[in-house]
Design an enzyme around this catalytic site. Structure first.
Site, PDB file in Angstrom:
ATOM      1  N   GLU A   1      39.361  29.195  31.333  1.00  0.00           N
ATOM      2  CA  GLU A   1      39.294  29.539  29.565  1.00  0.00           C
ATOM      3  C   GLU A   1      38.548  28.554  28.602  1.00  0.00           C
ATOM      4  O   GLU A   1      38.737  27.538  28.772  1.00  0.00           O
ATOM      5  CB  GLU A   1      41.185  29.714  29.324  1.00  0.00           C
ATOM      6  CG  GLU A   1      41.755  30.382  30.101  1.00  0.00           C
ATOM      7  CD  GLU A   1      42.386  31.919  29.452  1.00  0.00           C
ATOM      8  OE1 GLU A   1      41.610  31.961  28.860  1.00  0.00           O
ATOM      9  OE2 GLU A   1      42.869  32.579  30.375  1.00  0.00           O
TER      10      GLU A   1
ATOM     11  N   ASN B   1      43.103  41.903  34.481  1.00  0.00           N
ATOM     12  CA  ASN B   1      44.210  41.459  35.394  1.00  0.00           C
ATOM     13  C   ASN B   1      45.066  41.253  35.506  1.00  0.00           C
ATOM     14  O   ASN B   1      45.737  39.957  35.878  1.00  0.00           O
ATOM     15  CB  ASN B   1      44.074  40.090  34.517  1.00  0.00           C
ATOM     16  CG  ASN B   1      43.666  38.595  35.147  1.00  0.00           C
ATOM     17  OD1 ASN B   1      42.960  39.179  36.228  1.00  0.00           O
ATOM     18  ND2 ASN B   1      43.759  37.308  34.873  1.00  0.00           N
TER      19      ASN B   1
ATOM     20  N   GLY C   1      38.635  42.752  27.373  1.00  0.00           N
ATOM     21  CA  GLY C   1      38.207  43.440  25.997  1.00  0.00           C
ATOM     22  C   GLY C   1      37.651  42.407  24.643  1.00  0.00           C
ATOM     23  O   GLY C   1      36.109  42.179  24.643  1.00  0.00           O
TER      24      GLY C   1
ATOM     25  N   HIS D   1      37.041  33.357  30.391  1.00  0.00           N
ATOM     26  CA  HIS D   1      38.213  34.131  29.212  1.00  0.00           C
ATOM     27  C   HIS D   1      38.212  33.387  27.963  1.00  0.00           C
ATOM     28  O   HIS D   1      37.507  32.876  28.035  1.00  0.00           O
ATOM     29  CB  HIS D   1      39.787  34.020  29.995  1.00  0.00           C
ATOM     30  CG  HIS D   1      40.127  35.100  31.256  1.00  0.00           C
ATOM     31  ND1 HIS D   1      40.867  35.889  31.282  1.00  0.00           N
ATOM     32  CD2 HIS D   1      39.443  34.975  32.986  1.00  0.00           C
ATOM     33  CE1 HIS D   1      40.718  36.674  32.051  1.00  0.00           C
ATOM     34  NE2 HIS D   1      39.536  36.758  32.969  1.00  0.00           N
TER      35      HIS D   1
HETATM   36 ZN   LIG Z   1      41.542  36.921  29.671  1.00  0.00          ZN
END
Ligand SMILES: [Zn+2]
Length: 528
Positions: free
Chosen positions: A307, A181, A121, A222
């Site tokens: 990421e 995750n 989130g 992410h």
């Molecule tokens: Zn993450």
């Protein structure tokens, strides 16, 4: 008598030609004007849509705003977009999925790839990038070759937020405090990968939807580093070390493609990952119950964990630059995964159909097993041809391989092939013969009109030759629907039409010339 007939014919021919001559320029002028107007309108539209892309990377939208934007997008871009929800969060917020394709909502013999944003989130850039990508594809799919290929040759699914409740709280987990995750069935604690039934609703929705679509590849988005991460995510003894999965070479290839296409990920000034911007999940830090490992094992889907920003929740003024950093990678990855390895169709022999060859029908559930030729090592990604359409997509790193195509009740078939380093992929189409069939020793052949490029050897030739001449969307049936029948590509159809028109023109000119010369021969003596 004959002369009169010939004269009449000539007159008719001349009339027809005059008519054509008179009508052609005016028609083409009208066409030109129409095309000009169309182009101007398209340019206007593109200008407006470029603004949409820019607007989509200005700030983080609330969940409500995001829903409104997606609904508006679907209306603006309905030719290439369809909005749906894959389920709801623990607090009942919708989890949207935007499908981008030239035939959204329709089943086609094309691969599906997905991007999933905002799994955590407090890592919201995926919301921005999925939206920007959708806008960019809508604005550019008629002009940019990458956008065109994505829209025409696959179904790209964008999930801007998997965790709308967590976003609302700006928390990593969902409203129940669960890290999504870490909530998927794990290969160590649940070797059969059976769901426990205790999964969070967001995870349950993601699993059910992923399995119903059947993705070739995907990536989750992410923040907190700048790296492309690939399986395995965990180790049996929970130690931190490189844990290579059976498709390690392919995953390294795909992760590296994302990182090197990214503006900064593979640069040596990447603080945490200065050596190419990629990492094996377990080598970084092992995790259990990850979406990435679940996708690979259960979904037969090659998923990366991306990421995309050193800081979590990066400041809004920097979002446009972050989007620019990622744009080319986001476009390259789906195409490289779906069409950069081995792909094609599997069909089964049918009844004889005249002298034109065998009728063939799509064969789903055929196992595509790939062995690396150099090592003899199996790359066990259990890829299956799809039910109803027979198409298959097997991501692979460049190299030489052997593929074995098999299904119970059919004679297995093996062929050698090379995945070229330029990313163009290896296209192979197979036809399996039934066991006990007396269809000679030939169990696979090139569907007519599909062969292109130089076959590597006899068996590869039998299996379909190279695909260098084909456009990305090989015609699988005439309309990509996968029905049995002759295979034509759009290019071939066009060149066939051109030939027919040229032929008709030549016949017409020849006829006029013959008529003219005969008349000339006969009329000369009288004039003399
Ligand atoms: Zn993450």
């Amino acid at each position: 008598m004959r002369r009169a007939a010939l004269l009449a014919l000539l007159a008719l021919g001349l009339l027809a030609c005059a008519h054509l001559a008179a009508s052609l320029p005016s028609q083409s002028a009208v066409l030109k004007r129409k095309r000009g107007k169309k182009r101007a309108a398209a340019e206007q539209r593109q200008l407006a849509e470029r603004d949409w892309v820019a607007a989509s990377v200005q700030r983080y939208l609330s969940n409500q705003e995001l829903g409104d934007w997606l609904a508006g997008f679907e209306k603006r871009c309905k030719a290439v977009a369809k909005l749906s929800t894959i389920g709801t969060s623990a607090e009942g917020r919708p989890i949207w999925a935007l499908e981008i394709s030239d035939r959204p909502g329709q089943a086609e013999a094309e691969p599906a790839v997905k991007y999933v944003g905002n799994v955590h989130g407090d890592e919201p850039t995926g919301r921005v990038f999925t939206l920007a990508l959708a806008e960019w594809l809508c604005a550019n799919h008629k002009t940019d070759p990458r956008a065109k290929r994505i829209v025409q040759s696959m179904h790209l699914w964008l999930v801007p937020t998997m965790n709308p409740d967590g976003f609302e709280r700006r928390s990593r987990g969902n409203s129940q405090g669960q890290d999504l995750n870490r909530d998927f069935p794990d290969r160590f604690s649940s070797p059969a990968m059976q769901p426990s039934g205790q999964e969070q609703p967001e995870v349950a929705a993601m699993m059910a939807w992923s399995q119903s679509v059947g993705f070739v590849a995907s990536a989750s988005m992410h923040e907190g580093a700048l790296v492309a991460n690939y399986p395995w995510d965990g180790t049996a003894d929970r130690s931190t070390r490189y844990e290579n999965c059976p498709d390690d070479a392919t995953f390294r290839h795909l992760a590296s493609l994302y990182a090197t296409t990214h503006k900064r990920m593979a640069q040596p000034d990447n603080p945490e990952f200065p050596n190419g911007g990629t990492t094996n999940g377990a080598a970084w830090y092992p995790i259990y119950g990850s979406m990435q490992d679940w996708n690979y094992i259960v979904g037969r889907c090659f998923e990366l964990t991306l990421e995309l920003s050193q800081n979590k929740w990066p400041d809004e003024p920097g979002l446009a630059a972050l989007w620019e950093d990622n744009k080319d990678s986001l476009l390259a990855f789906p195409l490289a995964a779906a069409y950069g390895g081995l792909w094609g169709t599997v069909r089964e022999e049918g009844s004889l159909r005249g002298s034109k060859g065998r009728e063939v029908a799509p064969l789903g559930g055929a196992n595509i097993t790939v062995l690396a030729t150099a090592t003899g090592e199996e790359q066990p990604a259990w890829v299956l041809s799809r039910e109803g359409r027979g198409d298959y997509y097997r991501p692979l790193a460049p190299g030489r391989y052997t593929v074995v195509v098999s299904k119970a009740g059919y004679k297995p078939f093996a062929a050698n092939f090379t995945v070229p380093a330029d990313g163009s992929g290896a296209q192979r189409h197979f036809v399996l013969a039934r066991e006990g069939s007396n269809w000679g020793g030939e169990v696979a052949h090139a569907p007519r009109f599909l062969a292109g490029g130089a076959p590597e050897d006899a068996s590869a030739a039998a299996a379909g030759g190279g695909g260098s001449l084909l456009p990305w969307k090989a015609a699988i049936g005439l309309n990509g629907s996968g029905e049995a029948g002759q295979l034509w590509t759009a290019e071939q159809t066009r060149s066939r039409d051109r030939l027919v028109m040229l032929g008709a023109g030549a016949v017409c000119v020849y006829g006029l010339w013959i008529t003219h010369s005969r008349l000339k021969r006969r009329s000369h003596p009288r004039r003399m």
